[in-house]
Write a protein that holds these residues in place. Sequence first.
Motif, PDB file in Angstrom:
ATOM      1  N   ASN A  19      82.163  -5.450-101.633  1.00 55.53           N
ATOM      2  CA  ASN A  19      80.858  -5.334-100.998  1.00 55.53           C
ATOM      3  C   ASN A  19      79.804  -6.153-101.731  1.00 55.53           C
ATOM      4  N   LYS A  20      80.015  -6.435-102.998  1.00 57.93           N
ATOM      5  CA  LYS A  20      79.094  -7.321-103.742  1.00 57.93           C
ATOM      6  C   LYS A  20      79.279  -8.773-103.323  1.00 57.93           C
ATOM      7  N   LEU A  21      80.497  -9.108-102.873  1.00 57.96           N
ATOM      8  CA  LEU A  21      80.789 -10.478-102.445  1.00 57.96           C
ATOM      9  C   LEU A  21      80.345 -10.741-101.006  1.00 57.96           C
ATOM     10  N   THR A  22      80.534  -9.744-100.159  1.00 51.99           N
ATOM     11  CA  THR A  22      80.230  -9.877 -98.738  1.00 51.99           C
ATOM     12  C   THR A  22      80.079  -8.481 -98.143  1.00 51.99           C
ATOM     13  N   ASP A  23      79.477  -8.387 -96.992  1.00 51.37           N
ATOM     14  CA  ASP A  23      79.387  -7.087 -96.323  1.00 51.37           C
ATOM     15  C   ASP A  23      80.767  -6.725 -95.800  1.00 51.37           C
ATOM     16  N   ILE A  24      81.352  -5.741 -96.413  1.00 50.66           N
ATOM     17  CA  ILE A  24      82.711  -5.345 -96.069  1.00 50.66           C
ATOM     18  C   ILE A  24      82.688  -4.193 -95.064  1.00 50.66           C
ATOM     19  N   LYS A  25      83.589  -4.226 -94.132  1.00 53.28           N
ATOM     20  CA  LYS A  25      83.748  -3.149 -93.158  1.00 53.28           C
ATOM     21  C   LYS A  25      84.934  -2.310 -93.622  1.00 53.28           C
ATOM     22  N   THR A  26      84.714  -1.001 -93.798  1.00 49.26           N
ATOM     23  CA  THR A  26      85.788  -0.134 -94.281  1.00 49.26           C
ATOM     24  C   THR A  26      86.163   0.902 -93.225  1.00 49.26           C
ATOM     25  N   TYR A  27      87.401   1.379 -93.334  1.00 46.15           N
ATOM     26  CA  TYR A  27      87.943   2.384 -92.421  1.00 46.15           C
ATOM     27  C   TYR A  27      88.565   3.513 -93.237  1.00 46.15           C
ATOM     28  N   SER A  28      88.392   4.726 -92.753  1.00 48.09           N
ATOM     29  CA  SER A  28      88.913   5.904 -93.455  1.00 48.09           C
ATOM     30  C   SER A  28      89.610   6.833 -92.487  1.00 48.09           C
ATOM     31  N   SER A  37      91.031  16.895 -96.467  1.00 50.09           N
ATOM     32  CA  SER A  37      89.988  15.930 -96.135  1.00 50.09           C
ATOM     33  C   SER A  37      89.286  15.398 -97.380  1.00 50.09           C
ATOM     34  N   GLU A  38      89.075  14.101 -97.400  1.00 45.41           N
ATOM     35  CA  GLU A  38      88.287  13.460 -98.446  1.00 45.41           C
ATOM     36  C   GLU A  38      86.954  12.984 -97.866  1.00 45.41           C
ATOM     37  N   GLU A  39      86.611  13.508 -96.694  1.00 48.97           N
ATOM     38  CA  GLU A  39      85.454  13.010 -95.949  1.00 48.97           C
ATOM     39  C   GLU A  39      84.162  13.082 -96.765  1.00 48.97           C
ATOM     40  N   ASP A  40      83.904  14.171 -97.452  1.00 46.50           N
ATOM     41  CA  ASP A  40      82.655  14.294 -98.216  1.00 46.50           C
ATOM     42  C   ASP A  40      82.547  13.211 -99.287  1.00 46.50           C
ATOM     43  N   ARG A  41      83.647  12.972-100.005  1.00 45.61           N
ATOM     44  CA  ARG A  41      83.626  11.928-101.042  1.00 45.61           C
ATOM     45  C   ARG A  41      83.439  10.548-100.425  1.00 45.61           C
ATOM     46  N   ILE A  42      84.077  10.331 -99.284  1.00 42.24           N
ATOM     47  CA  ILE A  42      83.961   9.033 -98.610  1.00 42.24           C
ATOM     48  C   ILE A  42      82.528   8.798 -98.158  1.00 42.24           C
ATOM     49  N   ILE A  43      81.938   9.791 -97.527  1.00 45.39           N
ATOM     50  CA  ILE A  43      80.555   9.670 -97.039  1.00 45.39           C
ATOM     51  C   ILE A  43      79.600   9.434 -98.212  1.00 45.39           C
ATOM     52  N   ASN A  44      79.725  10.226 -99.260  1.00 46.04           N
ATOM     53  CA  ASN A  44      78.844  10.058-100.426  1.00 46.04           C
ATOM     54  C   ASN A  44      78.962   8.671-101.032  1.00 46.04           C
ATOM     55  N   PHE A  45      80.195   8.212-101.202  1.00 44.36           N
ATOM     56  CA  PHE A  45      80.415   6.903-101.822  1.00 44.36           C
ATOM     57  C   PHE A  45      79.879   5.765-100.948  1.00 44.36           C
ATOM     58  N   THR A  46      80.209   5.781 -99.666  1.00 45.54           N
ATOM     59  CA  THR A  46      79.808   4.658 -98.803  1.00 45.54           C
ATOM     60  C   THR A  46      78.300   4.631 -98.563  1.00 45.54           C
ATOM     61  N   LYS A  47      77.672   5.785 -98.452  1.00 43.75           N
ATOM     62  CA  LYS A  47      76.205   5.816 -98.285  1.00 43.75           C
ATOM     63  C   LYS A  47      75.504   5.336 -99.545  1.00 43.75           C
ATOM     64  N   LYS A  48      75.934   5.851-100.679  1.00 38.90           N
ATOM     65  CA  LYS A  48      75.318   5.488-101.962  1.00 38.90           C
ATOM     66  C   LYS A  48      75.403   3.989-102.217  1.00 38.90           C
ATOM     67  N   ASN A  49      76.521   3.383-101.818  1.00 35.08           N
ATOM     68  CA  ASN A  49      76.744   1.959-102.097  1.00 35.08           C
ATOM     69  C   ASN A  49      76.516   1.065-100.881  1.00 35.08           C
ATOM     70  N   LYS A  50      75.956   1.636 -99.816  1.00 33.26           N
ATOM     71  CA  LYS A  50      75.621   0.889 -98.592  1.00 33.26           C
ATOM     72  C   LYS A  50      76.817   0.095 -98.061  1.00 33.26           C
ATOM     73  N   ILE A  51      77.935   0.795 -97.926  1.00 35.17           N
ATOM     74  CA  ILE A  51      79.159   0.189 -97.419  1.00 35.17           C
ATOM     75  C   ILE A  51      79.386   0.702 -96.003  1.00 35.17           C
ATOM     76  N   ASP A  52      79.594  -0.215 -95.082  1.00 37.79           N
ATOM     77  CA  ASP A  52      79.839   0.134 -93.685  1.00 37.79           C
ATOM     78  C   ASP A  52      81.201   0.818 -93.572  1.00 37.79           C
ATOM     79  N   ASN A  53      81.214   2.023 -93.027  1.00 38.72           N
ATOM     80  CA  ASN A  53      82.459   2.782 -92.962  1.00 38.72           C
ATOM     81  C   ASN A  53      82.631   3.417 -91.596  1.00 38.72           C
ATOM     82  N   THR A  54      83.821   3.252 -91.049  1.00 37.80           N
ATOM     83  CA  THR A  54      84.195   3.933 -89.810  1.00 37.80           C
ATOM     84  C   THR A  54      85.252   4.964 -90.163  1.00 37.80           C
TER      85      THR A  54
END
Length: 178
Positions: A19-28, A37-54
């Motif tokens: 994500n530092k190199l380019t805007d990365i699109k992630t999937y979970s 479920s790891e959903e809470d950790r995924i949401i916290n991590f992607t929001k905090k680091n401004k990573i696009d996640n589906t």
Amino acid sequence: ISSLQSGGVDSSLLNLYLNKLTDIKTYSVIFESKIHSEEDRIINFTKKNKIDNTRINFSENSIYDTVNNVHDIFDEPFADSSLINQFLIFNEVSKFTTCCITGDGGDEFFFGYNRHKYFNIFKLLNKFGFGKIIKYLPTEKILNLYNSNSSLTLNQFEKVINLIKDNNYKVYENYLSI
């Protein structure tokens, strides 16, 4: 280019770097059952680091269907249970992208699995002699004494107790050290 994002160390480090190199699109993969479920950790991590996640939801039925048809999916025996998750996620992700990176293998290197926590707890308990006492107490009694304010769930704590009771900790220690 896209990448998978779990709640683990491996994909998180990889996606933070990408994500530092380019805007990365992630999937979970998200399961209905909160136990897995790891959903809470995924949401916290992607929001905090401004990573696009589906997040792609899977039901127990989709898992059962995959298990029942796994012999048609793979052309040889494959002893890794992650094949079910990987098949499900890549089947969905292929609708959006043709290149998807995974961080497979990093959790082993960075001790990111629960089994590492379990073993560290066991070592701590054993240091104070609890290992010898626990072996002779009924598991139900130990679990009744368990403090639910801990970061471990009751199920995880039971696994620690069983590790001690089964006396397989030396084998486990060798396994983890490799």
